[in-house]
Design a protein around this motif. Structure first.
Motif, PDB file in Angstrom:
ATOM      1  N   LEU A   4       0.829  -1.203   0.000  1.00 39.91           N
ATOM      2  CA  LEU A   4       0.000   0.000   0.000  1.00 39.91           C
ATOM      3  C   LEU A   4       0.863   1.252   0.000  1.00 39.91           C
ATOM      4  O   LEU A   4       0.561   2.238  -0.683  1.00 39.91           O
ATOM      5  CB  LEU A   4      -0.930   0.003   1.216  1.00 39.91           C
ATOM      6  N   ALA A   5       1.959   1.206   0.781  1.00 33.84           N
ATOM      7  CA  ALA A   5       2.872   2.357   0.859  1.00 33.84           C
ATOM      8  C   ALA A   5       3.540   2.636  -0.476  1.00 33.84           C
ATOM      9  O   ALA A   5       3.900   3.773  -0.782  1.00 33.84           O
ATOM     10  CB  ALA A   5       3.916   2.114   1.939  1.00 33.84           C
ATOM     11  N   LYS A   6       3.715   1.561  -1.289  1.00 33.17           N
ATOM     12  CA  LYS A   6       4.360   1.725  -2.588  1.00 33.17           C
ATOM     13  C   LYS A   6       3.357   2.033  -3.695  1.00 33.17           C
ATOM     14  O   LYS A   6       3.745   2.237  -4.843  1.00 33.17           O
ATOM     15  CB  LYS A   6       5.129   0.451  -2.944  1.00 33.17           C
ATOM     16  N   SER A   7       2.077   2.046  -3.357  1.00 35.70           N
ATOM     17  CA  SER A   7       1.044   2.321  -4.347  1.00 35.70           C
ATOM     18  C   SER A   7       1.194   3.726  -4.913  1.00 35.70           C
ATOM     19  O   SER A   7       1.485   4.682  -4.185  1.00 35.70           O
ATOM     20  CB  SER A   7      -0.339   2.167  -3.703  1.00 35.70           C
ATOM     21  N   LYS A   8       0.991   3.857  -6.230  1.00 36.35           N
ATOM     22  CA  LYS A   8       1.157   5.165  -6.866  1.00 36.35           C
ATOM     23  C   LYS A   8       0.132   6.169  -6.346  1.00 36.35           C
ATOM     24  O   LYS A   8       0.408   7.372  -6.282  1.00 36.35           O
ATOM     25  CB  LYS A   8       1.051   5.036  -8.385  1.00 36.35           C
ATOM     26  N   HIS A   9      -1.048   5.683  -5.945  1.00 40.70           N
ATOM     27  CA  HIS A   9      -2.080   6.578  -5.424  1.00 40.70           C
ATOM     28  C   HIS A   9      -1.663   7.133  -4.052  1.00 40.70           C
ATOM     29  O   HIS A   9      -1.840   8.315  -3.768  1.00 40.70           O
ATOM     30  CB  HIS A   9      -3.419   5.841  -5.317  1.00 40.70           C
ATOM     31  N   VAL A  10      -1.113   6.240  -3.219  1.00 35.78           N
ATOM     32  CA  VAL A  10      -0.657   6.666  -1.891  1.00 35.78           C
ATOM     33  C   VAL A  10       0.524   7.621  -2.018  1.00 35.78           C
ATOM     34  O   VAL A  10       0.608   8.633  -1.311  1.00 35.78           O
ATOM     35  CB  VAL A  10      -0.275   5.447  -1.030  1.00 35.78           C
ATOM     36  N   LEU A  11       1.454   7.303  -2.926  1.00 38.02           N
ATOM     37  CA  LEU A  11       2.626   8.156  -3.125  1.00 38.02           C
ATOM     38  C   LEU A  11       2.221   9.533  -3.642  1.00 38.02           C
ATOM     39  O   LEU A  11       2.771  10.554  -3.221  1.00 38.02           O
ATOM     40  CB  LEU A  11       3.599   7.493  -4.102  1.00 38.02           C
ATOM     41  N   SER A  12       1.244   9.568  -4.553  1.00 34.40           N
ATOM     42  CA  SER A  12       0.754  10.846  -5.078  1.00 34.40           C
ATOM     43  C   SER A  12       0.100  11.666  -3.977  1.00 34.40           C
ATOM     44  O   SER A  12       0.332  12.875  -3.850  1.00 34.40           O
ATOM     45  CB  SER A  12      -0.236  10.588  -6.213  1.00 34.40           C
ATOM     46  N   LEU A  13      -0.721  11.007  -3.175  1.00 40.23           N
ATOM     47  CA  LEU A  13      -1.387  11.683  -2.063  1.00 40.23           C
ATOM     48  C   LEU A  13      -0.366  12.177  -1.043  1.00 40.23           C
ATOM     49  O   LEU A  13      -0.469  13.304  -0.540  1.00 40.23           O
ATOM     50  CB  LEU A  13      -2.379  10.726  -1.397  1.00 40.23           C
ATOM     51  N   THR A  14       0.633  11.341  -0.756  1.00 39.24           N
ATOM     52  CA  THR A  14       1.678  11.715   0.198  1.00 39.24           C
ATOM     53  C   THR A  14       2.462  12.922  -0.296  1.00 39.24           C
ATOM     54  O   THR A  14       2.789  13.828   0.472  1.00 39.24           O
ATOM     55  CB  THR A  14       2.645  10.532   0.429  1.00 39.24           C
ATOM     56  N   SER A  15       2.775  12.923  -1.599  1.00 43.58           N
ATOM     57  CA  SER A  15       3.512  14.037  -2.193  1.00 43.58           C
ATOM     58  C   SER A  15       2.762  15.353  -2.022  1.00 43.58           C
ATOM     59  O   SER A  15       3.325  16.357  -1.567  1.00 43.58           O
ATOM     60  CB  SER A  15       3.760  13.768  -3.679  1.00 43.58           C
ATOM     61  N   ASN A  16       1.472  15.335  -2.348  1.00 46.15           N
ATOM     62  CA  ASN A  16       0.655  16.543  -2.210  1.00 46.15           C
ATOM     63  C   ASN A  16       0.499  16.942  -0.744  1.00 46.15           C
ATOM     64  O   ASN A  16       0.541  18.124  -0.401  1.00 46.15           O
ATOM     65  CB  ASN A  16      -0.723  16.333  -2.833  1.00 46.15           C
ATOM     66  N   GLY A  17       0.325  15.935   0.129  1.00 43.95           N
ATOM     67  CA  GLY A  17       0.142  16.208   1.551  1.00 43.95           C
ATOM     68  C   GLY A  17       1.377  16.809   2.196  1.00 43.95           C
ATOM     69  O   GLY A  17       1.291  17.791   2.934  1.00 43.95           O
ATOM     70  N   ILE A  18       2.544  16.222   1.899  1.00 42.08           N
ATOM     71  CA  ILE A  18       3.796  16.726   2.473  1.00 42.08           C
ATOM     72  C   ILE A  18       4.079  18.135   1.990  1.00 42.08           C
ATOM     73  O   ILE A  18       4.479  19.011   2.768  1.00 42.08           O
ATOM     74  CB  ILE A  18       4.963  15.785   2.116  1.00 42.08           C
ATOM     75  N   ASN A  19       3.864  18.380   0.701  1.00 43.78           N
ATOM     76  CA  ASN A  19       4.095  19.725   0.160  1.00 43.78           C
ATOM     77  C   ASN A  19       3.171  20.748   0.808  1.00 43.78           C
ATOM     78  O   ASN A  19       3.577  21.883   1.083  1.00 43.78           O
ATOM     79  CB  ASN A  19       3.894  19.726  -1.357  1.00 43.78           C
ATOM     80  N   ALA A  20       1.920  20.340   1.040  1.00 48.38           N
ATOM     81  CA  ALA A  20       0.962  21.249   1.684  1.00 48.38           C
ATOM     82  C   ALA A  20       1.393  21.568   3.115  1.00 48.38           C
ATOM     83  O   ALA A  20       1.344  22.729   3.549  1.00 48.38           O
ATOM     84  CB  ALA A  20      -0.428  20.631   1.674  1.00 48.38           C
ATOM     85  N   VAL A  21       1.840  20.549   3.844  1.00 46.40           N
ATOM     86  CA  VAL A  21       2.274  20.746   5.234  1.00 46.40           C
ATOM     87  C   VAL A  21       3.508  21.644   5.294  1.00 46.40           C
ATOM     88  O   VAL A  21       3.572  22.583   6.096  1.00 46.40           O
ATOM     89  CB  VAL A  21       2.576  19.386   5.904  1.00 46.40           C
ATOM     90  N   ILE A  22       4.487  21.367   4.424  1.00 44.59           N
ATOM     91  CA  ILE A  22       5.703  22.194   4.396  1.00 44.59           C
ATOM     92  C   ILE A  22       5.360  23.630   4.015  1.00 44.59           C
ATOM     93  O   ILE A  22       5.920  24.582   4.566  1.00 44.59           O
ATOM     94  CB  ILE A  22       6.737  21.607   3.411  1.00 44.59           C
TER      95      ILE A  22
END
Length: 245
Positions: free
Chosen positions: A11-29
């Protein structure tokens, strides 16, 4: 238990999770960076920096709106030969758009000495520099999205936002709008350098550009850029009204 761990890893390697994580981390930063700037910049500098970013991102829509959606549309599901053509043609168009804005910005740079407003002045002085520095970073974003390499995209975007935040923290003492601008330019330079180092830019594909592929991207991009520009302009119009009055 082992099956649960395997499921979580997949699940952690899923492209959907990675895309969501990318957007989430950028938003938090981004929120953390803005919070620090609000705390340490003067009210005038913070207002000018916010308006500078509004203009910068609005004009950058001409490049991102023209190419981002068009690249993914024509790249996905294509043959290897076709993919090389799309990457090369995208690079060529991106370079041409960048050169056009750099040329247009040259007289603006000399006019900037007669403008008193700091945000407009900084935009005219540094827009073209930022446009050039961010070019490899921008094209790499398009390519990584087209290839669905969301792990690399996560790292690249994190490097961009994280570097900006780190440089802000390191230069908090006596920070002003010029310090923030130099940190922003440096972050774009670092992220573009990372993209070049890991060969995510695929700039070698420039030799495979074709007139047919460029026409396809142009014919699609001229509509998508209008849509994105209209949406961003409507979202930014309140900033222009507040600034002018």
């Amino acid at each position: 238990m082992k099956s649960k761990i395997t499921f979580l890893l997949s699940l952690a390697k899923s492209k959907h999770v990675l895309s969501l994580t990318s957007n989430g981390i950028n938003a938090v930063i981004g929120v953390v960076t803005l919070s620090i700037l609000f705390r340490h910049l003067t009210r005038q500098d913070m207002g000018n920096w916010g308006f500078f970013l509004t203009i910068l991102l609005l004009v950058d829509t001409f490049r991102s709106g023209f190419l981002s959606t068009a690249f993914v549309k024509f790249y996905a599901g294509s043959t290897e030969e076709r993919k090389r053509e799309i990457i090369g043609s995208t690079w060529f168009i991106a370079i041409m758009i960048t050169l056009i804005f750099v040329i247009l910005n040259i007289p603006g740079y000399f006019v900037s000495g007669y403008i008193s407003d700091p945000s407009f002045k900084l935009f005219l002085q540094f827009f073209s520099i930022n446009y050039v520095l961010s070019l490899p970073f921008f094209v790499s974003n398009c390519i990584l999205q087209g290839k669905q390499r969301y792990d690399s995209l996560l790292f690249l975007n994190f490097a961009n936002q994280g570097c900006f935040l780190l440089l802000i923290i390191l230069n908090l003492k006596g920070i002003n709008i010029h310090t923030v601008l130099y940190c922003y330019l440096a972050a774009n330079f670092v992220s573009s350098s990372i993209a070049i180092f890991f060969k995510w830019t695929d700039i070698s594909m420039l030799k495979f550009k074709s007139k047919a592929a460029m026409l396809e991207i142009y014919n699609f991009g001229k509509y998508s850029v209008g849509t994105n520009l209209s949406a961003n302009l409507l979202g930014s119009i309140d900033s222009f009204i507040i600034k002018l009055f």
